[in-house]
Design a protein around this motif. Structure first.
Motif, mmCIF file in Angstrom:
data_model
loop_
_atom_site.group_PDB
_atom_site.id
_atom_site.type_symbol
_atom_site.label_atom_id
_atom_site.label_comp_id
_atom_site.label_asym_id
_atom_site.label_seq_id
_atom_site.Cartn_x
_atom_site.Cartn_y
_atom_site.Cartn_z
ATOM 1 N N SER A 28 0.834 -1.203 0.000
ATOM 2 C CA SER A 28 0.000 0.000 0.000
ATOM 3 C C SER A 28 0.865 1.248 0.000
ATOM 4 N N THR A 74 0.680 4.851 1.379
ATOM 5 C CA THR A 74 -0.131 5.473 2.423
ATOM 6 C C THR A 74 0.366 6.861 2.747
ATOM 7 N N TRP A 116 -3.115 7.024 9.334
ATOM 8 C CA TRP A 116 -2.522 6.654 8.052
ATOM 9 C C TRP A 116 -3.616 6.139 7.126
ATOM 10 N N ARG A 117 -3.690 6.723 5.932
ATOM 11 C CA ARG A 117 -4.727 6.384 4.959
ATOM 12 C C ARG A 117 -4.109 5.713 3.734
ATOM 13 N N VAL A 118 -4.863 4.814 3.143
ATOM 14 C CA VAL A 118 -4.383 3.963 2.054
ATOM 15 C C VAL A 118 -4.921 4.470 0.725
ATOM 16 N N TRP A 155 4.296 10.609 3.384
ATOM 17 C CA TRP A 155 3.983 9.439 2.552
ATOM 18 C C TRP A 155 4.995 8.326 2.799
ATOM 19 N N ARG A 211 1.687 -4.591 4.042
ATOM 20 C CA ARG A 211 0.721 -4.926 5.094
ATOM 21 C C ARG A 211 0.930 -6.332 5.652
ATOM 22 N N ILE A 236 -7.135 -3.317 6.272
ATOM 23 C CA ILE A 236 -7.647 -2.020 5.838
ATOM 24 C C ILE A 236 -9.020 -1.817 6.460
ATOM 25 N N ASP A 252 -10.252 8.152 1.756
ATOM 26 C CA ASP A 252 -9.415 6.970 1.586
ATOM 27 C C ASP A 252 -9.513 6.103 2.836
ATOM 28 N N LEU A 260 -5.469 2.591 7.506
ATOM 29 C CA LEU A 260 -4.580 1.468 7.761
ATOM 30 C C LEU A 260 -4.823 0.989 9.188
#
Length: 427
Positions: free
Chosen positions: A135, A137, A145-147, A170, A175, A202, A210, A213
């Protein structure tokens, strides 16, 4: 006359009454902390640790790259309607696990893009990452933290690329990975370390956002086909004992030191994770330390030198000289007055130098001159002898080394941060 105790009591009563009046007059109490999202990773933002790379890009578009890496930001034509000073800088990684690349901070965070920009991050393929579980992120302002959806993983140049309109911190995340949970990855003879499969799910959130994580959860042991050590060498590579749940294993190093520092890959083979995927593997590396060795790091370049490549130590009545020679021609050299434990600052009797070749020969030294043969000076730094055990001395070197300017006899240029960890037999 009012006593001090009575005065304090009256002040406390007055303050309490004042706060009550404020609330009656319509002032709202402080808002409570925002509740955390169950299962999601939320951590502090990292502190800057690298140099800033910046470039002004306008309506015609352009690219921002970091020298000596494959990081790239691509801003297409029409993405911004004015000149913007874009920048990128490495920051400390605050993720508990899973990071497969450096963490990069992209600025300015509040830029309004009219089109998607493309971000491409380099990653470390040492873990042999499962492609469908890689991923790209970013960390939002609240620390989550966003994927990014639909990243493109390029195994030929080890990059992960995605389109976005969001700037912040970033990182590439694997994962699913094999992590050391008890012990470490550099082992002495007969040492053990415990390995564990680490899996981050996720967490789906609002459709316009988004996904998040998730924190590490226990991996399904039925998906594990086998653990194995790679390689066909006949030398003793140690033993690997698989845990009853198949998601963990214990590795024990051989009972004797190898002639030279050796790395072994330990691999977990997984059954297909869905109907269309083939078997996958996750991998980690264990290093068996030799009796004498050094690790070095300068200008982002790291390396190691072991006893088989050549370690020379000369001890006299007033000084000790040490040379660690690498296979590629690199050499770490230092001089200290004696082999007693403690901290020894750079100076006339304490000095260090490092030579390595990456196509060009570069020489760095703590002792330097300003383009004249006289007037030697010294950079700031220390050599520390930390421990003596079974006739082996462990130490570290940390400080600035000046780079000698090529084709000049005495001129030295800028100073570079240098670090080394070493061990040698006491002479």
């Amino acid at each position: 006359m009012m006593t001090k105790k009575k005065l304090i009591c009256m002040l406390l009563i007055a303050c309490t009454a004042l706060q009550a009046c404020k609330k009656k007059n319509g002032d709202q109490p402080d808002a409570p902390d925002e509740p955390t999202i169950p299962g999601a990773i939320r951590v502090e933002h990292g502190e800057p640790i690298g140099e800033v790379t910046a470039k002004t890009i306008g309506p015609n578009g352009g690219e921002l790259t970091i020298p000596n890496t494959t990081f790239k930001l691509t801003v297409p034509a029409g993405a911004v309607d004015r000149d913007v000073n874009f920048s990128v800088q490495q920051v400390n990684n605050t993720l508990p696990n899973g990071a497969a690349s450096p963490v990069y901070r992209l600025l300015p965070e509040d830029v309004q893009f009219k089109k998607d920009v493309e971000i491409s991050l380099p990653y470390d393929d040492a873990s042999n990452m499962v492609q469908s579980l890689v991923s790209l992120t970013y960390q939002d302002k609240k620390g989550y933290w966003r994927v990014v959806k639909n990243p493109v993983v390029n195994r030929n140049n080890y990059t992960v690329t995605a389109k976005t309109r969001h700037f912040s911190d970033w990182v590439v995340v694997s994962r699913l990975s094999v992590v050391v949970v008890d012990g470490h990855s550099d082992l002495e003879k007969s040492e053990s370390t415990e390995l564990q499969l680490s899996f981050m799910p996720i967490i789906e959130e609002h459709a316009d956002l988004d996904d998040l994580l998730g924190r590490v959860v226990k991996f399904d042991g039925s998906k594990v086909k086998e653990w194995r050590m790679l390689g066909t060498s006949t030398e003793d590579r140690g033993t690997l004992t698989i845990g009853s749940d198949r998601t963990s294993a214990t590795y024990k190093a051989p009972s004797t030191y190898p002639e030279r520092m050796t790395s072994h890959s330990i691999e977990v083979v997984l059954h297909p994770l869905d109907e269309i995927e083939k078997e996958h593997t996750a991998r980690t590396r264990i290093t068996l330390l030799s009796e004498e060795y050094s690790y070095t790091s300068i200008e982002g370049q790291s390396g190691r030198i072991d006893g088989n490549a050549g370690v020379e130590v000369y001890s006299g009545s007033s000084s000790t000289y040490a040379n660690f020679r690498g296979h590629s021609g690199s050499r770490l050299h230092f001089e200290i007055p004696d082999q007693s434990l403690g901290t020894k600052p750079f100076g006339d009797n304490v000095r260090a130098s490092f030579f390595y070749s990456d196509g060009n020969s570069d020489y760095y030294s703590s002792a330097y001159t300003e383009c004249v043969p006289a007037g030697e000076q010294h950079t700031s730094g220390v050599i520390v002898l930390l421990e003596e055990k079974n006739g082996l001395i462990t130490g570290a070197l940390k400080g600035d080394l000046k780079q000698k300017i090529r084709s000049t006899p005495y001129c030295y240029g800028k100073a570079e941060k240098f670090y080394a960890k070493f061990r040698f037999k006491k002479r």
